[in-house]
Structure formats: structure tokens, C-alpha cells
Design an enzyme around this catalytic site. Structure first.
Site, short mmCIF file in Angstrom:
data_model
loop_
_atom_site.label_atom_id
_atom_site.label_comp_id
_atom_site.label_asym_id
_atom_site.label_seq_id
_atom_site.Cartn_x
_atom_site.Cartn_y
_atom_site.Cartn_z
N MET A 1 0.83 -1.19 0.00
CA MET A 1 0.00 0.00 0.00
C MET A 1 0.87 1.25 0.00
SD MET A 1 -3.11 -0.93 -0.20
CE MET A 1 -4.14 -2.36 0.06
N CYS A 2 0.22 2.40 -0.08
CA CYS A 2 0.91 3.68 -0.13
C CYS A 2 0.42 4.55 1.03
CB CYS A 2 0.64 4.38 -1.46
SG CYS A 2 0.98 3.32 -2.91
N GLU A 3 0.96 5.74 1.14
CA GLU A 3 0.46 6.68 2.15
C GLU A 3 0.15 8.02 1.49
OE1 GLU A 3 1.71 7.12 6.06
OE2 GLU A 3 2.43 5.06 6.29
#
Length: 267
Positions: A1-3
Site C-alpha cells: 500500500m501507499c500513504e
């Protein structure tokens, strides 16, 4: 995932403090090392920076951290690649023109069942995120008008978000420079800072800032993130399926988008 990281403010404000905290998660305190990007609205223009290097080690990120670019709306993303190679074309945030404005989009998540439809806007890179952005803009271009109110446009965005959330993880930041639309399926938090201002300490870097010395009593600055950036402030945690429309640092509208098939909030 990313932020994700976004800012909505009622006066041009720099993002240096929050951006410094987020960049440490890009290859230092976090695994999001596959590139980063940030876009600052300045009037109707956008000043954008992208890099395929990990943000914790990026010389360009150092420049952004130490150069106080003033903006009322900003969107930032650090990437942990799931779909698409590590390259500039796949680095968020993405930007397109619609109705004489630049629209900026960043996404955290992955939709395993998403299939894009042909339309005016096409992705340049190979991410499902950019394809989602194009799908959203194609829908707005076909079903809305440039003179529609933010309320009308938001209702379309809520319905689209509800549909996409039913296909996987869909945490979203989207702005046209006037307002900022946010949608959460899994993780998102916000904080609104206003007078009386005080100090704050980053979780991911040994940095403290005294906002009282950096602001005026009339300033309202809201920060929206995937995970809270400070250790000594109380953050407001989004519920799954929650959307908020921000303008000038304030939430103008919000709600919970319910998955009609299950009768529960999409997640």
C-alpha cells in the site's frame, strides 16, 4: 500500500512540517520507497514535484522540505508499488485539466475487479490508480457541467467512490484547487489546527514546530493523512466509508457512503 497526505487551508500555508514527517516513511521508518510526488495549488496553477527515488533519500524531497511553498491546497503521495513498474509515469499524484482547472488525484489501495472504460481521458502509465482517475474524470465530463455546484459534483464522487470501494481498497484524495474531496475505506485521519496554536512533534523525525510562531490568529489549516504524523496531538480518525469535502480548512460536507448490496459501509 501507499500513504497519502493532503492540506486544506484558508490562507497560503507551507507543508514543510508534515511533508518532512511523511518522507521518513518512504524508505526509512516505513516501506513506501517506490517513488513520491507532491502537488501545490497556487491560484489556478499547480507546482508539482515527482521522483522515483525513496522520499527518505531523495535530494528533491530535501528541497521541498526546506523550501516553504505556500498553498491553500496540497496533495502528496509516497508509493509502495503493487501495480505498474517504478517510473515517473506511475508516480502519484496525477493531474489532468477539466473545465479550465487542473484536477489532482492520489490513491491508496488496489481494486482487483476494476475495469476501465474507454473515454476522453486515458492513463499514461500502468497503474490502476491512474486508470481510476481517468474513469472519474470521464464520468464527470459526461454527467456534470462546469457550472455545477461543488455539492452536485460531490454527490457524483460519492456514488463513484461507493462503487469503487466495493471492488477493493479505495482511499482517495481529489482536488480541483477550490475544494478537496477525501474518501476512506481503510485508513485516514485528519487534524484541524487553529488558534490558540501550540507545538507539535513528528512521530517519524526528531522535529518540533511551534505553530503559534508560524501562524496568525485567523489561520485554519487542516491536514489529512493515512496515518497520524504527530505524537502529541489528537487526530480525528475517519470511519470506513466516510467521505469529507474540505474547503479553506473546514469540512463543508461529509457522510458515510453505504454499500447498498451489504447494507454496511464499504471497506
Amino acid at each position: 500500500m501507499c500513504e497519502l497526505l493532503a492540506m486544506s487551508a484558508n490562507t497560503p500555508t507551507d507543508l514543510c512540517f508534515s511533508f518532512t514527517g511523511l518522507t521518513r516513511r518512504g524508505g526509512d521508518t516505513g516501506p513506501h520507497k517506490d517513488g513520491w510526488g507532491v502537488a501545490f495549488y497556487e491560484g489556478k496553477g499547480v507546482r508539482a514535484f515527482h521522483d522515483v527515488d525513496a522520499s527518505a533519500n531523495s535530494r528533491l524531497a530535501e528541497v521541498v522540505q526546506t523550501h516553504p511553498i505556500k498553498s491553500e491546497v496540497a496533495i502528496c503521495h509516497i508509493r509502495q508499488a503493487n501495480v505498474g513498474e517504478i517510473c515517473l509515469a506511475n508516480t502519484h499524484p496525477f493531474m489532468r485539466e477539466l473545465w479550465g482547472r487542473y484536477w489532482v488525484f492520489a490513491h491508496n489501495g488496489q481494486l482487483s475487479e476494476f475495469q476501465s472504460s474507454p473515454g476522453f481521458y486515458e492513463p499514461v502509465g500502468g497503474t490502476d490508480s491512474e486508470a481510476l482517475f481517468c474513469e472519474i474524470l470521464n464520468h464527470l465530463r459526461s454527467h456534470c457541467d462546469r457550472n455545477d455546484s461543488a455539492e452536485v459534483t460531490t454527490q457524483h464522487l460519492v456514488e463513484l467512490s461507493k462503487t469503487f470501494a466495493g471492488q477493493g481498497v479505495f482511499n482517495l484524495l481529489l482536488s480541483n484547487g477550490d475544494w478537496l474531496f477525501t474518501y476512506c475505506t481503510t485508513k485516514m485521519a485528519s487534524i484541524t489546527r487553529r488558534a490558540p496554536f501550540g507545538p507539535a512533534r513528528l512521530k517519524d523525525a526528531d522535529v518540533i514546530v511551534d505553530f503559534e510562531s508560524e501562524t496568525t490568529p485567523n489561520d485554519i489549516v487542516s491536514v489529512i493523512v493515512t496515518e497520524p504524523l504527530t505524537s502529541d496531538e489528537e487526530w480525528d480518525i475517519y470511519q470506513p466509508g466516510e467521505w469529507r469535502l474540505w474547503r479553506k480548512g473546514i469540512v463543508e460536507a461529509k457522510g458515510i457512503a453505504v454499500n447498498e448490496q451489504s447494507g454496511t459501509a464499504a471497506n
